[in-house]
Design a protein around this motif. Sequence first.
Motif, mmCIF file in Angstrom:
data_model
loop_
_atom_site.group_PDB
_atom_site.id
_atom_site.type_symbol
_atom_site.label_atom_id
_atom_site.label_comp_id
_atom_site.label_asym_id
_atom_site.label_seq_id
_atom_site.Cartn_x
_atom_site.Cartn_y
_atom_site.Cartn_z
ATOM 1 N N TRP A 1 0.834 -1.209 0.000
ATOM 2 C CA TRP A 1 0.000 0.000 0.000
ATOM 3 C C TRP A 1 0.864 1.252 0.000
ATOM 4 C CZ3 TRP A 1 -4.355 -0.966 -1.906
ATOM 5 C CH2 TRP A 1 -5.020 -2.158 -1.641
ATOM 6 N N GLU A 2 1.987 1.220 0.716
ATOM 7 C CA GLU A 2 2.890 2.370 0.711
ATOM 8 C C GLU A 2 3.481 2.583 -0.687
ATOM 9 O OE1 GLU A 2 5.265 5.662 1.785
ATOM 10 O OE2 GLU A 2 3.346 4.858 2.491
ATOM 11 N N ASN A 3 3.847 1.500 -1.367
ATOM 12 C CA ASN A 3 4.367 1.623 -2.734
ATOM 13 C C ASN A 3 3.312 2.201 -3.666
ATOM 14 O OD1 ASN A 3 6.928 0.700 -2.099
ATOM 15 N ND2 ASN A 3 6.426 -1.428 -2.523
ATOM 16 N N LEU A 4 2.059 1.801 -3.493
ATOM 17 C CA LEU A 4 0.978 2.369 -4.299
ATOM 18 C C LEU A 4 0.816 3.856 -3.993
ATOM 19 C CD1 LEU A 4 -1.314 2.108 -6.323
ATOM 20 C CD2 LEU A 4 -2.775 1.290 -4.453
ATOM 21 N N ARG A 5 0.904 4.227 -2.714
ATOM 22 C CA ARG A 5 0.800 5.638 -2.322
ATOM 23 C C ARG A 5 1.905 6.460 -2.992
ATOM 24 N NH1 ARG A 5 3.077 9.334 0.020
ATOM 25 N NH2 ARG A 5 4.786 8.046 0.796
ATOM 26 N N ILE A 6 3.120 5.921 -3.034
ATOM 27 C CA ILE A 6 4.261 6.616 -3.634
ATOM 28 C C ILE A 6 4.011 6.883 -5.123
ATOM 29 C CG2 ILE A 6 6.678 6.291 -4.350
ATOM 30 C CD1 ILE A 6 7.072 4.876 -1.586
ATOM 31 N N VAL A 7 3.500 5.890 -5.832
ATOM 32 C CA VAL A 7 3.224 6.064 -7.267
ATOM 33 C C VAL A 7 2.126 7.102 -7.475
ATOM 34 C CG1 VAL A 7 2.482 4.955 -9.401
ATOM 35 C CG2 VAL A 7 3.985 3.729 -7.830
ATOM 36 N N LEU A 8 1.053 6.983 -6.704
ATOM 37 C CA LEU A 8 -0.034 7.963 -6.833
ATOM 38 C C LEU A 8 0.469 9.377 -6.546
ATOM 39 C CD1 LEU A 8 -2.922 5.975 -5.130
ATOM 40 C CD2 LEU A 8 -2.779 6.592 -7.566
ATOM 41 N N ALA A 9 1.277 9.534 -5.507
ATOM 42 C CA ALA A 9 1.799 10.860 -5.153
ATOM 43 C C ALA A 9 2.664 11.430 -6.276
ATOM 44 C CB ALA A 9 2.586 10.781 -3.843
ATOM 45 N N ALA A 10 3.426 10.571 -6.936
ATOM 46 C CA ALA A 10 4.264 11.035 -8.048
ATOM 47 C C ALA A 10 3.414 11.553 -9.202
ATOM 48 C CB ALA A 10 5.181 9.908 -8.521
ATOM 49 N N ALA A 11 2.159 11.105 -9.260
ATOM 50 C CA ALA A 11 1.229 11.586 -10.284
ATOM 51 C C ALA A 11 0.311 12.680 -9.736
ATOM 52 C CB ALA A 11 0.393 10.415 -10.801
ATOM 53 N N ASN A 12 0.683 13.228 -8.564
ATOM 54 C CA ASN A 12 -0.117 14.254 -7.886
ATOM 55 C C ASN A 12 -1.525 13.771 -7.555
ATOM 56 O OD1 ASN A 12 1.914 16.295 -7.822
ATOM 57 N ND2 ASN A 12 1.575 16.554 -10.009
ATOM 58 N N CYS A 13 -1.622 12.503 -7.155
ATOM 59 C CA CYS A 13 -2.896 11.905 -6.749
ATOM 60 C C CYS A 13 -2.749 11.297 -5.365
ATOM 61 C CB CYS A 13 -3.306 10.800 -7.726
ATOM 62 S SG CYS A 13 -3.843 11.400 -9.325
ATOM 63 N N ASN A 14 -3.868 10.802 -4.852
ATOM 64 C CA ASN A 14 -3.858 10.062 -3.595
ATOM 65 C C ASN A 14 -4.923 8.974 -3.661
ATOM 66 O OD1 ASN A 14 -6.415 11.176 -2.698
ATOM 67 N ND2 ASN A 14 -5.296 13.061 -2.266
ATOM 68 N N PHE A 15 -5.116 8.252 -2.568
ATOM 69 C CA PHE A 15 -6.054 7.133 -2.560
ATOM 70 C C PHE A 15 -7.483 7.570 -2.868
ATOM 71 C CE2 PHE A 15 -2.653 5.262 0.146
ATOM 72 C CZ PHE A 15 -2.368 4.166 -0.668
ATOM 73 N N ASP A 16 -7.832 8.786 -2.549
ATOM 74 C CA ASP A 16 -9.182 9.279 -2.848
ATOM 75 C C ASP A 16 -9.448 9.377 -4.346
ATOM 76 O OD1 ASP A 16 -10.028 9.571 -0.181
ATOM 77 O OD2 ASP A 16 -9.065 11.526 -0.031
ATOM 78 N N ASP A 17 -8.398 9.401 -5.149
ATOM 79 C CA ASP A 17 -8.552 9.520 -6.599
ATOM 80 C C ASP A 17 -8.736 8.170 -7.299
ATOM 81 O OD1 ASP A 17 -8.243 12.385 -6.739
ATOM 82 O OD2 ASP A 17 -6.128 12.064 -6.275
ATOM 83 N N ILE A 18 -8.566 7.059 -6.569
ATOM 84 C CA ILE A 18 -8.735 5.732 -7.166
ATOM 85 C C ILE A 18 -10.199 5.511 -7.526
ATOM 86 C CG2 ILE A 18 -8.615 3.237 -6.768
ATOM 87 C CD1 ILE A 18 -6.221 3.774 -4.923
ATOM 88 N N VAL A 19 -10.441 5.055 -8.756
ATOM 89 C CA VAL A 19 -11.805 4.729 -9.180
ATOM 90 C C VAL A 19 -11.986 3.226 -9.382
ATOM 91 C CG1 VAL A 19 -12.284 6.983 -10.200
ATOM 92 C CG2 VAL A 19 -11.298 5.174 -11.620
ATOM 93 N N GLU A 20 -10.895 2.516 -9.672
ATOM 94 C CA GLU A 20 -10.976 1.077 -9.887
ATOM 95 C C GLU A 20 -9.686 0.427 -9.426
ATOM 96 O OE1 GLU A 20 -10.407 -2.750 -11.804
ATOM 97 O OE2 GLU A 20 -9.264 -0.979 -12.367
ATOM 98 N N MET A 21 -9.833 -0.709 -8.730
ATOM 99 C CA MET A 21 -8.672 -1.399 -8.196
ATOM 100 C C MET A 21 -8.865 -2.900 -8.392
ATOM 101 S SD MET A 21 -7.058 -0.985 -4.383
ATOM 102 C CE MET A 21 -8.579 -1.322 -3.541
ATOM 103 N N THR A 22 -7.778 -3.590 -8.747
ATOM 104 C CA THR A 22 -7.788 -5.044 -8.843
ATOM 105 C C THR A 22 -6.640 -5.575 -8.014
ATOM 106 O OG1 THR A 22 -8.659 -4.920 -11.102
ATOM 107 C CG2 THR A 22 -7.686 -7.022 -10.418
ATOM 108 N N SER A 23 -6.938 -6.558 -7.166
ATOM 109 C CA SER A 23 -5.883 -7.184 -6.375
ATOM 110 C C SER A 23 -5.825 -8.668 -6.698
ATOM 111 C CB SER A 23 -6.088 -6.951 -4.874
ATOM 112 O OG SER A 23 -7.345 -7.416 -4.439
#
Length: 129
Positions: A56-78
């Motif tokens: 989850w921290e690695n996902l947060r890092i990628v989103l932050a690099a795109a100026n996004c955060n978890f609130d911006d996720i619309v679709e997720m697959t695990s």
Amino acid sequence: MDREVIIPEEMREIVDRAGYAPAVKVGATIYVVGQVGRTRDLQVIQDPREQFKAMWENLRIVLAAANCNFDDIVEMTSYHVEMSKHMDVFRTAKNEIVPKGTYAWTRIGVSELAHPGLLAEVKCVAVKR
């Protein structure tokens, strides 16, 4: 439409080693590739809870690099190895960092992931508001 490759500094090694970008931004949409629980030097974390927290921290890092955060996720697959064995721990780690009920989520059980010891991988699509 503009296309931007997103490579956080913390993930330069994965690009050099594996040859893919952690995310690609097209317009306001960010496509994040599967993130897993490993260290910056690409070592798999053995403890399930710590592996999931790092994922989850690695996902947060990628989103932050795109100026996004978890609130911006619309679709997720695990993707999960031994899903029934680890889902409670996975969900607990997720709920500590990712807002509930704000995205579509699909969970898929698999026999293995890219490296021995990986228990889960998560990819997502985010839309910058």
